[in-house]
Write an enzyme that holds these catalytic residues in place. Sequence first.
Site, mmCIF file in Angstrom:
data_model
loop_
_atom_site.group_PDB
_atom_site.id
_atom_site.type_symbol
_atom_site.label_atom_id
_atom_site.label_comp_id
_atom_site.label_asym_id
_atom_site.label_seq_id
_atom_site.Cartn_x
_atom_site.Cartn_y
_atom_site.Cartn_z
ATOM 1 C CG ASP A 1 26.409 89.194 1.209
ATOM 2 O OD1 ASP A 1 26.334 88.192 1.949
ATOM 3 O OD2 ASP A 1 27.489 89.672 0.810
ATOM 4 C CB THR B 1 15.059 89.133 -8.085
ATOM 5 O OG1 THR B 1 14.982 89.198 -6.661
ATOM 6 C CG2 THR B 1 14.592 87.774 -8.556
ATOM 7 N N GLY B 2 17.889 91.042 -7.380
ATOM 8 C CA GLY B 2 18.293 92.403 -7.030
ATOM 9 C C GLY B 2 19.346 92.933 -7.988
#
Length: 360
Positions: A33, A118-119
């Site tokens: 982001d 997935t982070g």
Amino acid sequence: MPFQIIRNDITKVKADAIVNTANPKPVIGDGTDRAIYSAAGEKQLLAQRKKIGVIEPGQARSTDAFQLQARYVIHTVGPAWIDGNHSEREILHDCYRNSLELADELKCGSIAFPLIATGVYGFPKDEALQIALAEISRFLLTSDMDVILVVFDRKAFELSGRLMSDISEYIDENGVHSIGREEYRGGNDRRREYLDALRVAADAERRGEGQEGMSLPAHLQAAKGMPAGKPPAAGGESLDELLENTGDTFQQRLFRLIDEKGMDDVAVYKKANIDRKLFSRIRCNKDYHPTKKTAVALAIALELDMPALQDLLSRAGIALSPSSRFDLIISYFVKEKNYNIYTIDAALFNYGQPTLSSEK
């Protein structure tokens, strides 16, 4: 090609739409982001994002892409992993499905995804990958959009532990020992066997030992393109005669197999993850010479067993080898009858091999 897995920074990828793993609220978050906001221009992108307001998990909304090499940023909110019992998987399916549908509405020709959630959200990487592949493959059954899965760090990319273990074991067991003469018989071996048998027949006839109507074994006649049981011409060893009877080309055998399988062109090129224009070139040129990856992808689409796959490849002068990791991985999936080309590409990528969807 419609689908690719690449290793890159998503902010540097050129596509009509770039997918951002967004914060639900119109603020700049962390990870992907923040990187997208920074590359696009924080003030401009945030101003448009604020007009959208809150985005619920699984939903997708679009803004302009500003300084990115894209037309749009599609913002989707992934699920924070708790324990798998709070609709996390369903939400992640929605992220991919809604983003793809929105890109289609925006008339995008291409879209680039990170591995969503997935982070910092902690979604298990192997499950996230399978969900991404499932939704992308479902979408591409009815769309010609190019879809790119962008992996920044290989640590963020994982196959299931069972699949990795099975492939690694197969490579270890078969990388030293031949998988079998019959399975790894390439075009040169088949031609050599044919010529040897032809010479034996001719020598026997010259010595008066030949039998009338003597014929080659059926599998050799089939490999050469002769009807089973038809005797070869006596002494037919000259280069001119051999070149006049070379059997099916790759293209001819390919389309013979497609007809035998009862498939149409669209089903084949979509299952092979091949561009429609490339497939059209193959259909129009009986002497088309494919790259190894294109030939293998088409064999996978037709769900050929190993002997049939090897026969098709041999007509393009291609053979699989037990000394090649790429070839062993393809062989593993064929022997397991797993013909999902997206899963195969993920496995090739995981083992550092060129994927079937890379430049063909």
